[in-house]
Write an enzyme that holds these catalytic residues in place. Sequence first.
Site, short mmCIF file in Angstrom:
data_model
loop_
_atom_site.label_atom_id
_atom_site.label_comp_id
_atom_site.label_asym_id
_atom_site.label_seq_id
_atom_site.Cartn_x
_atom_site.Cartn_y
_atom_site.Cartn_z
N HIS A 150 -6.94 -2.39 9.44
CA HIS A 150 -6.19 -3.79 8.97
C HIS A 150 -6.42 -4.81 10.20
O HIS A 150 -5.57 -4.68 11.18
CB HIS A 150 -4.69 -3.38 8.65
CG HIS A 150 -4.43 -2.91 7.47
ND1 HIS A 150 -4.32 -3.63 6.27
CD2 HIS A 150 -4.45 -1.46 7.05
CE1 HIS A 150 -4.05 -2.83 5.25
NE2 HIS A 150 -4.22 -1.66 5.67
N SER A 180 0.82 -1.14 -0.06
CA SER A 180 0.06 -0.01 0.12
C SER A 180 0.94 1.24 0.02
O SER A 180 0.26 2.34 -0.14
CB SER A 180 -1.05 -0.03 1.14
OG SER A 180 -1.85 -1.09 1.22
N GLY A 216 -4.92 6.87 2.62
CA GLY A 216 -4.62 8.24 2.09
C GLY A 216 -6.28 8.58 1.84
O GLY A 216 -6.26 9.71 1.34
N TYR A 217 -7.33 7.83 1.69
CA TYR A 217 -8.53 8.11 1.09
C TYR A 217 -9.56 7.59 2.23
O TYR A 217 -9.42 6.70 2.70
CB TYR A 217 -8.77 7.60 -0.20
CG TYR A 217 -7.86 8.14 -1.41
CD1 TYR A 217 -8.63 9.16 -2.41
CD2 TYR A 217 -6.67 7.70 -1.54
CE1 TYR A 217 -7.76 9.77 -3.12
CE2 TYR A 217 -5.75 8.49 -2.40
CZ TYR A 217 -6.40 9.42 -3.23
OH TYR A 217 -5.66 10.03 -4.28
N GLY A 242 -3.07 3.88 -3.47
CA GLY A 242 -3.55 4.63 -4.35
C GLY A 242 -5.06 4.99 -4.27
O GLY A 242 -5.73 4.79 -3.17
N GLY A 295 -4.63 -2.20 -0.75
CA GLY A 295 -3.75 -1.76 -1.97
C GLY A 295 -3.56 -0.23 -1.92
O GLY A 295 -4.13 0.45 -1.12
N GLN A 302 -13.07 0.93 0.54
CA GLN A 302 -13.43 1.89 -0.50
C GLN A 302 -13.97 1.54 -1.82
O GLN A 302 -15.02 2.23 -2.40
CB GLN A 302 -12.16 2.68 -1.07
CG GLN A 302 -11.45 3.42 0.60
CD GLN A 302 -10.26 3.66 0.29
OE1 GLN A 302 -9.42 3.64 -0.87
NE2 GLN A 302 -9.42 4.14 1.41
N GLU A 362 -5.66 -7.59 10.08
CA GLU A 362 -4.62 -8.62 9.91
C GLU A 362 -3.55 -8.09 10.79
O GLU A 362 -2.45 -8.60 11.22
CB GLU A 362 -4.02 -9.09 8.73
CG GLU A 362 -3.42 -8.18 8.01
CD GLU A 362 -4.25 -7.05 7.29
OE1 GLU A 362 -3.54 -6.07 6.75
OE2 GLU A 362 -5.31 -6.97 7.61
N CYS A 405 -9.37 -2.03 3.83
CA CYS A 405 -8.86 -0.93 3.42
C CYS A 405 -8.87 -0.37 2.14
O CYS A 405 -10.20 0.13 1.79
CB CYS A 405 -7.18 -1.09 3.54
SG CYS A 405 -6.36 0.47 3.42
N LEU A 406 -8.21 -0.71 1.00
CA LEU A 406 -8.76 -0.17 -0.44
C LEU A 406 -9.96 -0.99 -0.90
O LEU A 406 -10.83 -0.39 -1.50
CB LEU A 406 -7.44 -0.48 -1.27
CG LEU A 406 -7.85 -0.15 -2.91
CD1 LEU A 406 -8.15 1.46 -2.98
CD2 LEU A 406 -6.86 -0.54 -3.83
N ASN A 466 -3.41 2.29 7.35
CA ASN A 466 -2.68 2.76 6.33
C ASN A 466 -3.51 3.13 4.96
O ASN A 466 -3.62 2.17 4.30
CB ASN A 466 -1.58 1.88 5.79
CG ASN A 466 -0.58 2.42 4.74
OD1 ASN A 466 -0.56 3.49 4.34
ND2 ASN A 466 0.10 1.52 4.06
#
Length: 365
Positions: free
Chosen positions: A331, A45, A290-291, A221, A219, A250, A333, A246-247, A288
């Site tokens: 996360h 990530s 940023g979005y 971005g 992941g 989103q 995990e 996480c990603l 972790n």
Amino acid sequence: MKARLILEDGTVCVGKAMGATSEAIGEVVFNTGLTGYQEVLSDPSYCGQIVVMTYPLIGNYGINRDDFEAVRPFIHGFVVREHCDLPSNWRSTQTLDDLLKSYEIPGISGVDTRMLTRKIRHHGTLRGIITTSSEPAENLIEKLNKTTLMTDQVSRVSTKSMFSSPGNGDRVVLVDFGSKHGIMRDLSKRGCDIMVVPHNVTADEIRRLQPDGILLSNGPGDPKDVPYAIDMIKDILGEYPLFGICLGHQLFALASGADTEKMKFGHRGGNHPVKEFHTGRTYITSQNHGYAVKEDSIAGTDLEVTHIALNDGTIEGLSNESKQAFSVQYHPEAAPGPYDSGYLFDQFLALMKQSKEEKWYAKNR
């Protein structure tokens, strides 16, 4: 050798070079973890980013072969206050400097990481460059301002072909957008039969694998940079139990009609408090990202907010009971971080069991 970290706002930090002497450009972010620097370095990530560690001493227990979260690091640069050249740990096989050199990752030590963290918190994430060259800072700042940061991080870190990790339990299709090994470890220790598939897998390809459930991984971005994944989730949502991390969280939100936005400086570390509404319990989590999912975009969807971040009130969990789908922004995990949220994998297994029972009764009644 002297190195410099130069930010797009004109900030110049002079320190000691470590790792590779090549030049690196990326988005400068900070991580507040006290330990786990090897897992941070190897978390996919962080692809495209230069990470500032806020804890002042990094590298003191070295690097070992067991704690990697990916086959190789994808981080673009590493910034520390002080790095240790003589680590002490019975598992250590190399130093932090050795690792960075072996993967051509430039780093810098001896800089004021507290100042950098305060600057990022105030201004938001900034583009930066690590260099050992003597080129004038003005030229490098101009170069930074003309540089477009990468948008294809997911395709860089995802597996290129499907592979399996056999088990005797439920079959889980793990869609790899930059998955950490910790996710597979948690599924494997619960006996899952895991099929890892690339980021651009189609809904029909997943159906052919006859899964009991689907896990959307973490992941790097912007989630909107992978629209094909959003289309895939829309197509398959409701057919199988789904868990997003996480990603993946989103992407699940976008596929359900919600929206996402870039955060000022994101959440990165292992000490973020998150409240779960159902139980009222607060968990300390590893994060972790940023979005985040925009709160006002949930209205009009079938999504329910299940968790929030207590530091800033951002959405940390969603569910759609009618579709047997849920997700978290953090996360479970860990790696690195606390294991408090590992119960979410058990929740996913319970959902798969419930789904199979419902399908059996529907078929046999």
